[in-house]
Each structure stands twice: as C-alpha cells, then as structure tokens.
Motif scaffolding. Structure first.
Motif, mmCIF file in Angstrom:
data_model
loop_
_atom_site.group_PDB
_atom_site.id
_atom_site.type_symbol
_atom_site.label_atom_id
_atom_site.label_comp_id
_atom_site.label_asym_id
_atom_site.label_seq_id
_atom_site.Cartn_x
_atom_site.Cartn_y
_atom_site.Cartn_z
ATOM 1 N N ALA A 214 -41.180 46.064 43.136
ATOM 2 C CA ALA A 214 -39.748 45.339 42.665
ATOM 3 C C ALA A 214 -39.618 45.269 41.223
ATOM 4 C CB ALA A 214 -39.057 44.337 43.440
ATOM 5 N N ILE A 215 -40.876 44.588 40.727
ATOM 6 C CA ILE A 215 -40.856 44.148 39.303
ATOM 7 C C ILE A 215 -41.145 45.410 38.472
ATOM 8 C CG2 ILE A 215 -42.429 43.057 37.777
ATOM 9 C CD1 ILE A 215 -42.895 40.944 39.628
ATOM 10 N N ASN A 216 -41.785 46.537 38.993
ATOM 11 C CA ASN A 216 -42.160 47.761 38.348
ATOM 12 C C ASN A 216 -40.769 48.289 38.080
ATOM 13 O OD1 ASN A 216 -43.237 50.092 37.095
ATOM 14 N ND2 ASN A 216 -43.878 50.764 39.052
ATOM 15 N N ASN A 217 -39.855 48.343 39.401
ATOM 16 C CA ASN A 217 -38.698 49.130 39.123
ATOM 17 C C ASN A 217 -37.571 48.581 38.271
ATOM 18 O OD1 ASN A 217 -39.511 51.001 41.047
ATOM 19 N ND2 ASN A 217 -38.727 49.831 42.783
ATOM 20 N N THR A 218 -37.666 47.131 38.312
ATOM 21 C CA THR A 218 -37.072 46.278 37.579
ATOM 22 C C THR A 218 -37.219 46.659 35.980
ATOM 23 O OG1 THR A 218 -36.518 44.865 38.968
ATOM 24 C CG2 THR A 218 -36.092 44.039 36.796
ATOM 25 N N TYR A 219 -38.350 46.617 35.508
ATOM 26 C CA TYR A 219 -38.824 46.916 34.256
ATOM 27 C C TYR A 219 -38.308 48.266 33.703
ATOM 28 C CZ TYR A 219 -41.821 42.883 33.291
ATOM 29 O OH TYR A 219 -42.418 41.480 33.207
ATOM 30 N N MET A 220 -38.555 49.269 34.616
ATOM 31 C CA MET A 220 -38.558 50.654 34.430
ATOM 32 C C MET A 220 -36.638 50.901 34.297
ATOM 33 S SD MET A 220 -41.117 52.473 34.423
ATOM 34 C CE MET A 220 -40.487 54.160 34.633
ATOM 35 N N ARG A 221 -36.129 50.189 35.146
ATOM 36 C CA ARG A 221 -34.687 50.434 35.087
ATOM 37 C C ARG A 221 -33.917 49.450 33.836
ATOM 38 N NH1 ARG A 221 -33.711 48.274 39.435
ATOM 39 N NH2 ARG A 221 -33.417 46.090 38.806
ATOM 40 N N ASP A 222 -34.639 48.482 33.468
ATOM 41 C CA ASP A 222 -34.247 47.686 32.196
ATOM 42 C C ASP A 222 -34.431 48.429 30.973
ATOM 43 O OD1 ASP A 222 -33.343 45.660 34.032
ATOM 44 O OD2 ASP A 222 -34.994 44.459 33.360
ATOM 45 N N SER A 223 -35.870 49.327 30.827
ATOM 46 C CA SER A 223 -36.076 49.920 29.777
ATOM 47 C C SER A 223 -35.024 51.033 29.738
ATOM 48 C CB SER A 223 -37.583 50.364 30.113
ATOM 49 O OG SER A 223 -38.000 51.336 28.675
ATOM 50 N N ILE A 224 -35.039 51.768 30.953
ATOM 51 C CA ILE A 224 -34.010 52.966 30.815
ATOM 52 C C ILE A 224 -32.480 52.619 30.253
ATOM 53 C CG2 ILE A 224 -32.945 54.609 32.076
ATOM 54 C CD1 ILE A 224 -35.449 54.811 33.712
ATOM 55 N N GLU A 225 -32.011 51.216 30.973
ATOM 56 C CA GLU A 225 -30.697 51.079 30.726
ATOM 57 C C GLU A 225 -30.468 50.743 29.120
ATOM 58 O OE1 GLU A 225 -29.852 47.745 33.425
ATOM 59 O OE2 GLU A 225 -29.373 49.221 35.263
ATOM 60 N N LYS A 226 -31.768 49.803 28.825
ATOM 61 C CA LYS A 226 -31.515 49.440 27.216
ATOM 62 C C LYS A 226 -31.502 50.536 26.341
ATOM 63 C CE LYS A 226 -34.853 47.400 23.789
ATOM 64 N NZ LYS A 226 -35.977 46.524 23.623
ATOM 65 N N ASN A 227 -32.450 51.550 26.712
ATOM 66 C CA ASN A 227 -32.402 52.702 25.771
ATOM 67 C C ASN A 227 -31.326 53.707 25.781
ATOM 68 O OD1 ASN A 227 -35.303 53.071 23.946
ATOM 69 N ND2 ASN A 227 -35.706 51.997 26.299
ATOM 70 N N SER A 228 -30.822 53.660 26.993
ATOM 71 C CA SER A 228 -29.623 54.381 27.147
ATOM 72 C C SER A 228 -28.409 53.787 26.529
ATOM 73 C CB SER A 228 -29.208 54.418 28.814
ATOM 74 O OG SER A 228 -30.252 55.207 29.488
ATOM 75 N N TYR A 229 -28.325 52.447 26.450
ATOM 76 C CA TYR A 229 -27.357 51.654 25.798
ATOM 77 C C TYR A 229 -27.448 51.937 24.255
ATOM 78 C CZ TYR A 229 -24.683 48.046 23.925
ATOM 79 O OH TYR A 229 -23.824 47.217 22.800
ATOM 80 N N LEU A 230 -28.534 52.050 23.660
ATOM 81 C CA LEU A 230 -28.656 51.965 22.182
ATOM 82 C C LEU A 230 -28.508 53.619 21.937
ATOM 83 C CD1 LEU A 230 -32.061 50.366 21.567
ATOM 84 C CD2 LEU A 230 -29.814 49.615 21.011
#
Length: 631
Positions: A47-63
């Motif tokens: 779950a932590i791995n998926n959360t980190y991956m999702r947050d990284s993708i969402e952050k960079n997608s937002y930028l």
C-alpha cells in the motif's frame, strides 16, 4: 525428488521432536505472530509503495498540466501578435508596395505602423522576434522587423509554412540564427526557439509575404530549460517530427542512451492508437514517463520521472517495517521465554525427578504446587511409581518361582534322557528278536516324547506338527483293534508355515478318544482328515472325523466349555460349566493359546452332525518360519 523431500521432512520431524517443550512453544509463538505480521507488513508495504507511486505520478502530472496551461497561454499570445501584425493595413500596404516609398511615407510608417509593431513586442516580453518578410524585392528592410523573403526562402520551415496556405505553422529549431549574418565567420549555436509562421496573401491566393513570431523555448517551456537542478524529473518538448527539446545540463538522456528512442517510439504509438506506456527501465534504473499532448501545435510535453529517489524512500520504509517486525518478535520472544520458564517450572521439576528414577535413584515423592495438567501429571506419576514398586516386588517373587521351575525343568530333562536311553535299549532288543512292529512303535513313541520334551519355542513348522500327529496315530493304532486312517489334504507349499506347538495334536487326540467311543456301535473305517485352505492372508485348517458326531445340546455344552471366560475360583480339574471334561479342556486350551498369540480374530470353531461327523476349524495368520523354529 519426492523421496528427497520425504527424507528432509522426516529429518526435520526428528530434529523438531527432540527440542524441548519450551523451545517448541516459543517457536510456535514466533510462527503464530510472524505469519500475520508478515502478511500485514506485506500489504502495508504494498500500500505504501502504491501510495508513493500514485503521489509521484499525481504530483508530476499536476506540474505537467500547469506547464501545459502556461504553454497554451504563450501559444495564444504568439497567435494574437501574428494576427495583429498580419492584419495591420499599414503593414499590408508596405509589404505589397512595388515602388520606392517617399521620405514622407517612410517617416509616416516609422512613426505609426513600426511603433505599433514595436509596441506589440514590448507588450509581450516573452516574444523574442516579430518579423515580417516581404515577397517584393523593392521593399526597404527595417531591422529587426521587416526583411525580404530571399533571406529565408531556402529554409525548410519557410517552404512548409507556404504549404499551409495561410494556416498557422509551428516550427521548432535548435538555434536562433542572425538574419543579418553579421557574424558569418563564427558558428553561433544560439538558444532553441519556437516560431509561429503565417503566410500573408493579398488578395487571397496572392502571396505577398509572411509573418514570423519567435519565442525562445526557455520562455515557451520554462520547466524544460530550468536551471534548477532536479534529479528526480526532467520535462521535454517533442515536436511533430518527434524531436526532443530540453536542457542539456543535469539531463538523464546522456546516462540512458535508449531513453530518447523509447520516448519517441511511445509518442509514435500514442499518436496512432492513443495508448501510452508509463513504465520504463534501463541500466537498472526505473523511470515513469508522463505526457500531455499539445494539439494546437502538434507537439507533446513529456516528463521523465526518475524512480531512484522514490525507491530509496520505499526501501527505507521497507527496512523500517522489517526492523519494527524484528524488534516486535524479539520482544514477544523474550516475554514468552520468561512466562514459559515460570509456567513450566513444575514440569521441569517433574522431568528431573523422572530422570533420577531412570538413573536408578530411589523415588520418594514429588510435590507440585497448583493444579492444572502438570499437577495432574505429577499425581499420576506418583501413583505410577507406587504401582511400579509393587510390580517390582511381585516380579522379584515371580523370578524366584521361575528359578525354581527352571531347576525342576532341568531335572525333568535328566529324566527324559533316561527314558530316551531306555526306549533305545528296548528297541534294540526288539530288533534282535526280529520284532519289527514293536521296534517301529518304539521309534514313533520316542519321536513323540522328543517332540513333547523339546520345547524351545511356542512356534513350529506345520511339517513338524503333522509328523508328530502321524507318530501319535501310529502309536494309537497299536492300542485299538480297528486302525485309524489319517488323511492329509495339504499342499507341500504350506508345510513351512508356522503353527503353535501342540495345537493340532490335541484336536486329533480329541477325535481319537471321543469320535468312535460308543457301546454297541461297530465302525470299520475310522478316518481323520486334515484339510488346509488359504483366504485373504489367513490359514484355515479343518480336522474332520467320521465319528458319531454330537447332538445339538452336546455341541452347545462344548461351545460353552471352549469359549467360557476364566472365573475366579474355577475348578482346577478342568470341568467346564457344560460338564464336558477332557475334550473341552483340550480344545479350550488350544483356542485360548491361538487368541493369546495371534489375537482374538483367530481361534477354533466346532461343527458337528449327530451320527455322521465332527469338524474342528482352526484359523490363524499365514506366517512362514525361517530357520529352525525361529519366526
């Protein structure tokens, strides 16, 4: 493979069985805790791995989306400047003029239209150049805005812009060359730029010139050329021809030679199918590729996100989870060890007492405080030791009696040798007197005596028991007027099976004594027949005579005598409840011996028909004897 696995499993079971109870309990605690702990840790880490991956993708997608909005604003600004410049009446008249303008016209153009063009660029500071190219060779060039087309007519982007026939054409270039070529002797790379080109036709279809609006890519896509060092992500711009534009310093492309080609291939697939693959690995490094299309300029924004830092964060989290689990297991193990040591203290005292008893030390008593299973075990152990002491005393007494019986047996053996020698002397005298019948009778009688006195074990071969029966019948035929015929229906392969010694002879003796014992009845053919059959691994021996048989009442009494249980105070003379003496006692003795040595599933069964026959059925397991009277 299966045999090896089985051997390893047996070795583990043996090793595990030799561990102490406390060690096995602690191992069980660890196993019980470790299973759920590992399961929870696995899902937590996932779950932590998926959360980190999702947050990284969402952050960079937002930028990336924010940068896309910025680029769209710059596209709109450039398009607006190009539209204003190309639709200005003064610009149109100046570009289409074939005559040399007068001094007044030049001054008027410079003070009005040229100022207006300069104001457009001034109001949009990100625009690097606003250039108007005239197809007329007589136009006066006003640097840096108005030029003749022959300066750029051979450029590839110029020809492509003409093919658009008035539509916007976006060109991305690696350098921004100087149109005046003031530094023709030098190679000036210049910064990368994007150009908006639009053909000017007056009237429509009649080419008079072209407008060009330039903007440096560092201002058009600032995040792709930012000077801030960011090792986690890098933004790129891909044009219609899949050329990549990005910063050159601190770039991920030089270290990963295949990354640029992978981005181009995926962009080509996306433009055809609309499918985009985000994950990419090279040189042991993982990347996430995120893209946003720019349909207005037929280009795409791509962000390359390095997962190295993210993986390090995930690894730290994983190590923290593992460390917490290990610490928790150690803590639980220590607590379990202390509690087990306290709980199993009485059990260890009981174990030590048992070890002392095993070493031969005298047992006094053991006191275990508290109840529970250990207290109950200690109580029963004390009872057991008291019983063992009683049995030891009885065994000592029995051993003394056995020694006495052994001495008597030795004495009987001495008497038996005396009888053997005496019979041999009588046999020799009979042979000297040529009395063959007496000699043969003495030989058979000697064989019977040897068979009876030589008791080296409970089991003999069927061959030996049959030979003993033959000797017995021959000796009995000397006593009676009518001879007894012994018929054997036994296959030779069964002569090696084991039987209890003196198990068949009492049955034959019972027939000889009782089958034809009736007054006033003459029987000329006295036959005893022995049959042997096998079924499902068991042996069935039938001893049948053609005697007078038994009435149903007499057969019932005989069964009661054979199958009756021992009762306290029974008559030692052998009389059964049914009143049958000799035959019943002999058959009862054989039946009990069969069940004692082979089990209750085996034994004797008597059947008879009055006036015709009597048959005794013996059942026993099939066991071959090897050697001399050895199982």
């Amino acid at each position: 493979m299966r045999e090896r696995t089985g051997a390893l499993w047996n070795s583990f079971r043996y090793w595990w069985g030799r561990r102490s109870l406390q060690s096995r309990l602690i191992a069980a605690y660890i196993f019980i805790i470790l299973g759920p702990s590992l399961l929870v840790s696995f899902y937590s880490y996932k779950a932590i791995n998926n959360t980190y991956m999702r947050d990284s993708i969402e952050k960079n997608s937002y930028l990336l989306q924010m940068e896309k909005l910025y680029v769209l604003n710059q596209i709109e600004a450039m398009a607006r400047v190009a539209q204003m410049a190309s639709s200005d009446k003064g610009v149109e008249s100046y570009l289409v003029s074939e005559d040399d303008p007068t001094l007044g016209e030049l001054i008027d153009f410079n003070t009005t239209t040229y100022v207006s063009l300069s104001q457009m660029q001034f109001n949009n500071p990100n625009i690097e150049h606003l250039r108007l190219f005239s197809a007329s060779r007589n136009v006066h060039e006003l640097w840096p805005v108005i030029f003749r087309e022959d300066r750029v007519s051979m450029e590839p982007w110029f020809q492509k812009a003409l093919q658009r026939e008035g539509e916007h054409f976006w060109s991305f270039q690696k350098t921004d060359p100087d149109l005046m070529r003031r530094y023709s002797g030098e190679v000036e790379p210049g910064p990368a730029k994007v150009s908006l080109l639009k053909e000017i036709s007056i009237p429509k279809g009649h080419h008079v010139g072209m407008v060009q609006v330039d903007m440096l890519l560092s201002k058009f896509v600032p995040k792709a050329y930012t000077s801030v060092q960011d090792n986690e992500s890098q933004m790129m711009l891909a044009d219609a021809e899949l050329n990549l534009f990005t910063r050159t310093d601190h770039s991920v492309l030089p270290e990963n030679a295949g990354l640029a080609a992978a981005i181009k291939d995926r962009l080509a697939v996306f433009r055809k199918t609309g499918e985009w693959e985000m994950e990419y690995k090279e040189n042991g490094n993982s990347f996430m590729l995120i893209q946003a299309p720019l349909e207005q300029i037929d280009a795409s924004l791509v962000t390359v996100v390095s997962m190295k830092g993210l993986m390090m964060d995930i690894s730290r989290t994983r190590n923290l989870i593992i460390g917490v689990n290990i610490g928790f297991i150690f803590l639980v193990t220590a607590i379990a060890y202390v509690l087990n040591a306290f709980i199993l203290k009485n059990l260890r005292r009981l174990t030590e007492t048992m070890k002392k008893v095993r070493r031969g030390e005298p047992y006094g008593s053991i006191r275990v405080s508290g109840g529970g299973e250990v207290g109950e075990l200690a109580h029963h152990f004390s009872k057991l030791m008291n019983t063992i002491n009683t049995l030891v005393a009885q065994a000592v007494h029995k051993q003394a009696l056995s020694k006495e019986a052994e001495l008597r047996t030795l004495h009987n053996q001495i008497d038996a040798h005396f009888l053997y020698n005496t019979l041999e002397n009588i046999k020799m005298l009979a042979e000297i007197e040529n009395q063959r019948t007496i000699s043969d009778a003495l030989t058979r009688l000697g064989g019977m005596m040897r068979y009876n006195f030589k008791w080296t074990g409970e089991y003999v071969k069927l061959r030996d028991e049959i030979r003993h029966i033959q000797n017995y019948v021959e000796v009995m035929n000397i006593r009676f007027e009518h001879t007894i015929q012994l018929e054997l229906n036994i296959d030779s392969t069964y002569l090696e099976v084991e039987v209890l010694k003196m198990s068949l002879q009492p049955i034959v003796e019972n027939s000889v004594k009782h089958a034809w014992n009736a007054e006033g009845v003459e029987l000329t053919d006295r036959i005893v027949r022995i049959d042997l059959t096998e079924a499902e691994g068991d042996i069935f021996i039938v001893v049948r005579d053609n005697g007078l048989g038994l009435t149903p009442e007499r057969l019932t009494q005989l069964h009661e005598g054979i199958y009756a249980k021992e009762e306290p105070g029974a008559d030692p003379s052998g009389t059964s409840r049914g009143g049958y003496k000799a035959g019943g006692v002999g058959l009862r003795n054989v039946h009990q011996r069969l069940q004692l040595f082979y089990g209750e599933a085996y034994g004797l069964e008597v059947q008879s028909e009055a006036g015709k026959w009597t048959a005794v059925y013996m059942s026993l397991p099939k066991v071959l004897l090897t050697g001399d009277n050895q199982r």
